[in-house]
Design a protein around this motif. Sequence first.
Motif, PDB file in Angstrom:
ATOM      1  N   LYS A   1       2.469   3.628   6.641  1.00  0.00           N
ATOM      2  CA  LYS A   1       1.549   4.656   7.237  1.00  0.00           C
ATOM      3  C   LYS A   1       2.040   6.209   6.442  1.00  0.00           C
ATOM      4  CE  LYS A   1      -0.691   5.797  11.400  1.00  0.00           C
ATOM      5  NZ  LYS A   1      -0.059   6.927  11.572  1.00  0.00           N
ATOM      6  N   LEU A   2       3.410   6.071   6.520  1.00  0.00           N
ATOM      7  CA  LEU A   2       3.980   7.359   5.990  1.00  0.00           C
ATOM      8  C   LEU A   2       3.733   7.714   4.381  1.00  0.00           C
ATOM      9  CD1 LEU A   2       7.292   7.925   7.897  1.00  0.00           C
ATOM     10  CD2 LEU A   2       4.959   9.119   8.453  1.00  0.00           C
ATOM     11  N   ALA A   3       3.701   6.603   3.690  1.00  0.00           N
ATOM     12  CA  ALA A   3       3.540   6.638   2.528  1.00  0.00           C
ATOM     13  C   ALA A   3       2.195   7.124   1.982  1.00  0.00           C
ATOM     14  CB  ALA A   3       3.784   5.216   1.765  1.00  0.00           C
ATOM     15  N   GLU A   4       1.173   6.776   2.699  1.00  0.00           N
ATOM     16  CA  GLU A   4      -0.268   7.491   2.437  1.00  0.00           C
ATOM     17  C   GLU A   4      -0.324   8.958   2.148  1.00  0.00           C
ATOM     18  OE1 GLU A   4      -2.867   6.159   5.624  1.00  0.00           O
ATOM     19  OE2 GLU A   4      -2.347   4.029   5.164  1.00  0.00           O
ATOM     20  N   ASN A   5       0.614   9.582   3.132  1.00  0.00           N
ATOM     21  CA  ASN A   5       0.669  11.087   2.579  1.00  0.00           C
ATOM     22  C   ASN A   5       1.867  11.443   1.589  1.00  0.00           C
ATOM     23  OD1 ASN A   5      -1.812  11.628   4.232  1.00  0.00           O
ATOM     24  ND2 ASN A   5      -0.580  11.386   6.005  1.00  0.00           N
ATOM     25  N   GLY A   6       2.322  10.587   0.824  1.00  0.00           N
ATOM     26  CA  GLY A   6       3.452  10.883   0.080  1.00  0.00           C
ATOM     27  C   GLY A   6       3.264  10.824  -1.322  1.00  0.00           C
ATOM     28  N   ASN A   7       4.214  11.172  -2.238  1.00  0.00           N
ATOM     29  CA  ASN A   7       4.076  11.360  -3.617  1.00  0.00           C
ATOM     30  C   ASN A   7       4.704  10.095  -4.155  1.00  0.00           C
ATOM     31  OD1 ASN A   7       3.862  11.432  -6.380  1.00  0.00           O
ATOM     32  ND2 ASN A   7       4.728  13.438  -6.284  1.00  0.00           N
ATOM     33  N   PRO A   8       4.236   9.174  -4.722  1.00  0.00           N
ATOM     34  CA  PRO A   8       4.847   7.826  -5.120  1.00  0.00           C
ATOM     35  C   PRO A   8       5.650   8.201  -6.516  1.00  0.00           C
ATOM     36  CG  PRO A   8       2.474   7.427  -5.566  1.00  0.00           C
ATOM     37  CD  PRO A   8       2.678   8.949  -4.822  1.00  0.00           C
ATOM     38  N   GLU A   9       5.279   9.240  -7.034  1.00  0.00           N
ATOM     39  CA  GLU A   9       6.089   9.375  -8.329  1.00  0.00           C
ATOM     40  C   GLU A   9       7.197  10.617  -8.045  1.00  0.00           C
ATOM     41  OE1 GLU A   9       2.916  10.592 -11.051  1.00  0.00           O
ATOM     42  OE2 GLU A   9       2.224   8.620 -10.819  1.00  0.00           O
ATOM     43  N   LYS A  10       7.092  11.064  -6.946  1.00  0.00           N
ATOM     44  CA  LYS A  10       8.364  12.115  -6.621  1.00  0.00           C
ATOM     45  C   LYS A  10       9.965  11.570  -6.787  1.00  0.00           C
ATOM     46  CE  LYS A  10       9.740  16.006  -4.522  1.00  0.00           C
ATOM     47  NZ  LYS A  10       9.255  17.337  -4.651  1.00  0.00           N
TER      48      LYS A  10
END
Length: 351
Positions: free
Chosen positions: A185-194
């Motif tokens: 759920k939190l990952a939906e608003n995160g940057n997977p390449e960060k």
Amino acid sequence: MIILGIESSCDETAAAVMENNDRLLADVVNSQIEVHGKYGGVVPELASRKHMENIHPVVTEALNQAGITLKQVEGIAVTRGPGLIGSLLIGVSYAKALAMVGNIPYTGIDHMAGHLLSVLLSEQKPSFPYIALVASGGHSSIYAVYDSRRFKLIGQTRDDAAGEAFDKVAKILDLGYPGGPAISKLAENGNPEKIFFPRSWLEPDSFDFSFSGIKTAVANYVNTRIMPAGRSTGTESITHRDAPAPIVHDICASFQEAVIDVLAEKTIKAALQYKINNVVLCGGVAANRRLRKLTGERGSEAGLEVFMPPVQYCTDNAAMIALAGSFLLPEKGLYSYDMDVYSRVALNERI
Ligand code: KG4
Ligand code: ZN
């Protein structure tokens, strides 16, 4: 044939009723998440006690939902392993008692076989053979499924399971248990390449997995980059319940991407190597939207068809056990009453 399925291998007490392989008449799942949540993982002793309390009401509810009595049950299928021994014993002892009282044929089902066949509960079912990834809290394995009773193990985790990695990272980030749904759920608003977390590909020809390193990588990242020097525990400042800091979203997205990248890639590669066109995702982690999307995309790029059960059949349930039983029971009939449970044996070849 009307089959009653019973599942109690971990922290779900579940019962389901299935008619003729394809009509689910009842499906009841009692989850113990609230009991184990505060400990950050399943506490085996508490799980057994809860199964004791729940097994009779859950089975009774399933029979009521199906509108039948025990007399109409023609076969009982119960999970006999792998799982927590104390938990398994509750389901198996209860099933044996029902079988004895009602003089009903019964059989033991391998929990992994249940997950591997769970896709057949979907409207869109693959034909055999298929390559299946089972990713859950206890397992991360790739199987070739040749028919309802022949399963070849192609690869498995050498340390942590994928779901276990989600749960452990959630613990590091203080996100509660189970970790998978919270992280995704939190990952939906995160940057997977960060943040680049390492992928453990192992040897080029191996379909095995390893997820213990990534958990350590996340712990190191949190301890060295986020927490003030000298403080190694406590993430309250960044994981505030109502509004986690943006970096928490990025950690979740980057961690999730690293795990899912490896799961999807190895599953597709196995299908190509074994020249099997149907690919299946199952187990609790198969509820993960990003895994479903990425495997779907990579599968169609590779000319494969990807199937996944609805989310309620990805996590533990008894419908999959009843279904596996409906394939076995007409042939195998009655198990002896000394049938035992097992905690670890890996399913391979025939069941
Ligand atoms: O199959 P399951 O219900 O129980 C076992 O047999 O282990 O799987 C539970 C696991 C947990 O580790 C949970 O964190 C994970 O599946 N899970 C997920 C998601 N939903 C559940 N992992 C990633 N993303 C999700 N959305
Ligand atoms: Zn499971």
